[in-house]
Write a protein that holds these residues in place. Structure first.
Motif, mmCIF file in Angstrom:
data_model
loop_
_atom_site.group_PDB
_atom_site.id
_atom_site.type_symbol
_atom_site.label_atom_id
_atom_site.label_comp_id
_atom_site.label_asym_id
_atom_site.label_seq_id
_atom_site.Cartn_x
_atom_site.Cartn_y
_atom_site.Cartn_z
ATOM 1 N N UNK A 113 50.790 62.869 18.240
ATOM 2 C CA UNK A 113 49.405 62.624 18.640
ATOM 3 C C UNK A 113 48.423 63.158 17.592
ATOM 4 N N UNK A 114 48.720 64.343 17.041
ATOM 5 C CA UNK A 114 47.844 64.914 16.015
ATOM 6 C C UNK A 114 47.712 63.984 14.836
ATOM 7 N N UNK A 115 48.830 63.441 14.402
ATOM 8 C CA UNK A 115 48.822 62.552 13.237
ATOM 9 C C UNK A 115 48.032 61.278 13.528
ATOM 10 N N UNK A 116 48.156 60.758 14.744
ATOM 11 C CA UNK A 116 47.440 59.536 15.115
ATOM 12 C C UNK A 116 45.934 59.775 15.123
ATOM 13 N N UNK A 117 45.510 60.903 15.676
ATOM 14 C CA UNK A 117 44.080 61.202 15.719
ATOM 15 C C UNK A 117 43.513 61.310 14.311
ATOM 16 N N UNK A 118 44.236 61.978 13.416
ATOM 17 C CA UNK A 118 43.767 62.117 12.041
ATOM 18 C C UNK A 118 43.681 60.768 11.344
ATOM 19 N N UNK A 119 44.667 59.899 11.594
ATOM 20 C CA UNK A 119 44.638 58.563 11.016
ATOM 21 C C UNK A 119 43.422 57.784 11.514
ATOM 22 N N UNK A 120 43.221 57.790 12.827
ATOM 23 C CA UNK A 120 42.102 57.040 13.401
ATOM 24 C C UNK A 120 40.764 57.546 12.870
ATOM 25 N N UNK A 205 36.750 47.653 15.863
ATOM 26 C CA UNK A 205 37.141 48.825 16.655
ATOM 27 C C UNK A 205 38.435 48.529 17.410
ATOM 28 N N UNK A 206 38.536 47.322 17.952
ATOM 29 C CA UNK A 206 39.757 46.906 18.648
ATOM 30 C C UNK A 206 40.964 47.008 17.713
ATOM 31 N N UNK A 207 40.826 46.501 16.499
ATOM 32 C CA UNK A 207 41.951 46.513 15.555
ATOM 33 C C UNK A 207 42.376 47.933 15.214
ATOM 34 N N UNK A 208 41.414 48.845 15.055
ATOM 35 C CA UNK A 208 41.759 50.236 14.765
ATOM 36 C C UNK A 208 42.462 50.859 15.961
ATOM 37 N N UNK A 209 41.999 50.547 17.170
ATOM 38 C CA UNK A 209 42.678 51.035 18.364
ATOM 39 C C UNK A 209 44.108 50.544 18.445
ATOM 40 N N UNK A 210 44.331 49.285 18.115
ATOM 41 C CA UNK A 210 45.690 48.737 18.088
ATOM 42 C C UNK A 210 46.536 49.471 17.050
ATOM 43 N N UNK A 211 45.938 49.767 15.894
ATOM 44 C CA UNK A 211 46.648 50.530 14.868
ATOM 45 C C UNK A 211 47.097 51.881 15.417
ATOM 46 N N UNK A 220 55.337 47.180 17.612
ATOM 47 C CA UNK A 220 54.399 46.191 17.102
ATOM 48 C C UNK A 220 53.513 45.741 18.254
ATOM 49 N N UNK A 221 52.229 45.517 18.007
ATOM 50 C CA UNK A 221 51.315 45.172 19.115
ATOM 51 C C UNK A 221 51.720 43.930 19.884
ATOM 52 N N UNK A 222 52.397 42.988 19.241
ATOM 53 C CA UNK A 222 52.805 41.779 19.952
ATOM 54 C C UNK A 222 53.923 42.040 20.953
ATOM 55 N N UNK A 223 54.508 43.242 20.895
ATOM 56 C CA UNK A 223 55.567 43.600 21.836
ATOM 57 C C UNK A 223 55.041 44.390 23.029
ATOM 58 N N UNK A 224 53.754 44.648 23.068
ATOM 59 C CA UNK A 224 53.163 45.402 24.163
ATOM 60 C C UNK A 224 52.589 44.421 25.183
ATOM 61 N N UNK A 225 52.987 44.595 26.438
ATOM 62 C CA UNK A 225 52.610 43.637 27.467
ATOM 63 C C UNK A 225 51.166 43.834 27.911
#
Length: 610
Positions: A113-120, A205-211, A220-225
């Motif tokens: 989670x820490x790494x994801x927050x820093x990336x975002x 913003x949507x694309x960054x959230x998906x990232x 991969x986002x296409x695998x999320x229902x």
């Protein structure tokens, strides 16, 4: 083609990649000393009929114009030249040596989670600048982000799909809506309005959230229902340990209806910055450990490489700049987080001792056991000396993990031992920015001073000093700090504007006005500089000019009570009483406690009797 010079000066070294609309080449510029490398992007034109050429020329001109506008940002490749040759279109761009992010965002390997927050946060900081220029990127995805080797920072590339909204009507600028009718982007990262050819700022913003969701879940986002009733992404089941605070931010970033998302990157960034900090504000929650020859002895990869983990055909990249040196050093971040016992809650802290932390590298590890062991031992020694507790073991699979809680005497943490000067300066400056926003001016100034001590030519630290000194009512020192920022970064409109604030604080209104006008010319999208210009013009009694300037500010941010107040004051001076009252009521509607608007509205009522 590769036997001739492009544009009469660029010698092709090799092709880097190819996408649906373009090809990229690594070239040397024979017209400059030492023949520096750069990247040429060729816009592919399959059909040379007049209509197709006109469309290609329009795309080419749009990208060139936007890159000239954005390329002075340190994390966006600079545009060096653009030209048309034999009905082909070329962009010459800065060469970025680094590795694409899709090399690290891998299927089945979720991030902490820490790494994801820093990336975002890092992506949104770049994107907030892009949005302030009234530009929508429209293709945020891992392959369009490069981790630059020399400083570990992300660089946003491929502006071929951008959409400018500065020429749109005011209502469009407020919502970020455009009149584009063609869907451009990448499947999985495009929200529904972008599929319909109507992107907004919130589409990015949507694309960054998906990232972020992709990194957090390893899917991969296409695998999320999707939820069949709400059409919202049902991603939380794939990240059961995510904190409710981060999950709420991500949920809002990827809402199906664009009206329910953060409207721009800046609002999303502020939401992330307000998340609880598990490290209580310590600098250096992300550290870069250098491994020679990349991961598993490999350097950066390119589209089409056999060893490129890639993202599959649905996520084809059209890179504009990335590394090709197989012997170059790759930077891989390291998470600094609390240790857990068997995946459970964090271990308790001993009274009076340093925090017990697990230091665990992520990304691929070097394949040599000796290198890994030496790395762990040397890293442990550095952390021991810096006051951190190390609890690591290597299991039978060669994976490093925490194995017990260890307590050291309470010591100051000096992450500068592990960070290159520029990275330390950047992290310190970000902490100073947070303290400045919180109104903790002496603390912020101390942190900025430490950043300058770490990297004496780091312009953002000097800008932070300038803003803090203005807040402390020390304008002469603030001007010196802004001058330092401008000395180390020739294009720095924020520093020009802040220097104007310091001049205005001294009562030197004409000097301040000249600086605000300069900031307007450098960055027309900067709301604050237009507002400052309008305020000073009104102070100088030039109300008609003040009105024009503040209208420019309001066109960029209609929710500023100060802007509407200045507008009301200017209209009142020009004896447009009815319009002035409307302006002041708008200011009080935005902020009922705005003192200047309330006082002026009261005087207006007494004058006109209503």
């Amino acid at each position: 083609m590769e036997q001739t010079l492009l544009g009469g000066r660029y010698q092709v070294i090799r092709r880097l990649g190819s996408g649906g609309f373009s090809r990229t080449f690594l070239v040397t510029d024979l017209h400059l000393p030492n023949h520096p490398r750069c990247v040429i992007k060729q816009l592919k034109v399959q059909d040379k009929d007049t209509g197709t050429l006109d469309m290609a020329r329009r795309l080419f001109d749009t990208e060139a114009r936007v890159l000239y506008q954005l390329g002075n940002h340190p994390q966006i490749p600079a545009l060096l030249a653009h030209f048309e040759e034999d009905q082909e279109f070329y962009l010459a761009q800065e060469y970025i040596e680094g590795s694409r992010l899709n090399r690290q965002v891998e299927e089945g390997k979720p991030w902490s989670e820490t790494r994801v927050v820093l990336l975002l946060q890092e992506v949104l900081e770049i994107l907030a600048f892009v949005h302030r220029q009234q530009v929508i990127h429209r293709d945020i995805k891992p392959s369009n982000l490069i981790r630059r080797h020399r400083d570990g920072k992300l660089v946003l590339i491929d502006f071929g799909a951008v959409k400018q909204v500065t020429s749109s009507p005011l209502l469009d600028a407020e919502t970020g809506a455009t009149n584009i009718t063609v869907a451009i982007g990448t499947h999985g990262y495009m929200p529904n309005e972008q599929y319909a050819g109507k992107p907004r700022f919130s589409s990015d913003v949507y694309a960054v959230g998906i990232l972020g969701i992709r990194a957090l879940t390893g899917l991969h986002p296409q695998k999320i229902e999707e939820d069949p009733l709400t059409s919202e992404l049902d991603w939380r089941q794939h990240a059961p340990t995510v904190s409710s605070e981060l999950a709420a931010v991500l949920d809002r970033m990827v809402r199906y209806d664009f009206r329910d998302r953060y409207p721009t990157a800046q609002e999303a960034l502020e939401a992330l910055q307000n998340l609880p900090n598990p490290l209580h504000g310590l600098v250096g929650t992300q550290i870069y450990q250098t491994w020679m020859k990349g991961s598993n002895g490999r350097g950066p990869t390119f589209p089409g490489d056999d060893n490129d983990p890639g993202n599959g055909p649905s996520e084809t990249s059209e890179p504009t700049a990335f590394a090709d040196d197989q012997d170059s050093t790759s930077l891989f971040p390291v998470d600094l987080a609390y240790p857990t016992a068997h995946g459970k809650a964090p271990l308790p802290l001993a009274a009076g001792g340093a925090k017990a932390v697990a230091f665990q590298p992520y990304g691929r590890r070097p394949s040599l056991v000796a290198v890994g062991l030496l790395g762990v031992l040397s890293l442990g020694l550095v952390l021991w000396r810096s006051g951190l507790t190390i609890a690591l073991e290597i299991n039978g699979a060669g994976i490093t993990k925490p194995f017990q809680s260890m307590v050291l005497p309470s010591l100051d943490i000096d992450l500068g031992r592990m960070l290159p000067p520029e990275e330390k300066a950047a992290l310190l400056t970000r902490q100073g920015d947070r303290l400045l926003r919180q109104g903790r001016y002496p603390d912020a100034l101390a942190i900025y001073d430490e950043a300058v001590e770490s990297q004496s030519d780091f312009a953002p630290a000097y800008l932070g000093r300038c803003k803090t000194l203005i807040a402390l009512k020390r304008p002469i020192e603030a001007i010196a700090a802004c001058d330092d920022a401008l000395a180390y970064s020739t294009y720095y409109p924020e520093a020009v504007r802040s220097k104007g604030n310091a001049e205005e604080q001294q009562g030197r209104l004409l000097a301040a006005l000249a600086l605000y006008e300069s900031a307007n010319n450098l960055m027309p999208a900067m709301f604050e500089a237009w507002l400052d210009r309008g305020r000073v013009l009104q102070k100088l009694g030039r109300s008609a000019e003040a009105l024009a300037a503040v209208d420019q500010a309001i066109a960029r941010d209609r929710e500023s009570a100060e802007a509407w107040t200045i507008r009301g004051e200017a209209n009142w001076t020009l004896r447009r009483f009815d319009q002035a009252i409307i302006d002041l009521e708008k200011a009080l509607q935005i902020n009922p406690d705005h003192g200047p608007a309330r006082e002026l509205r009261q005087r207006a009522r007494q004058t006109v009797g209503r």
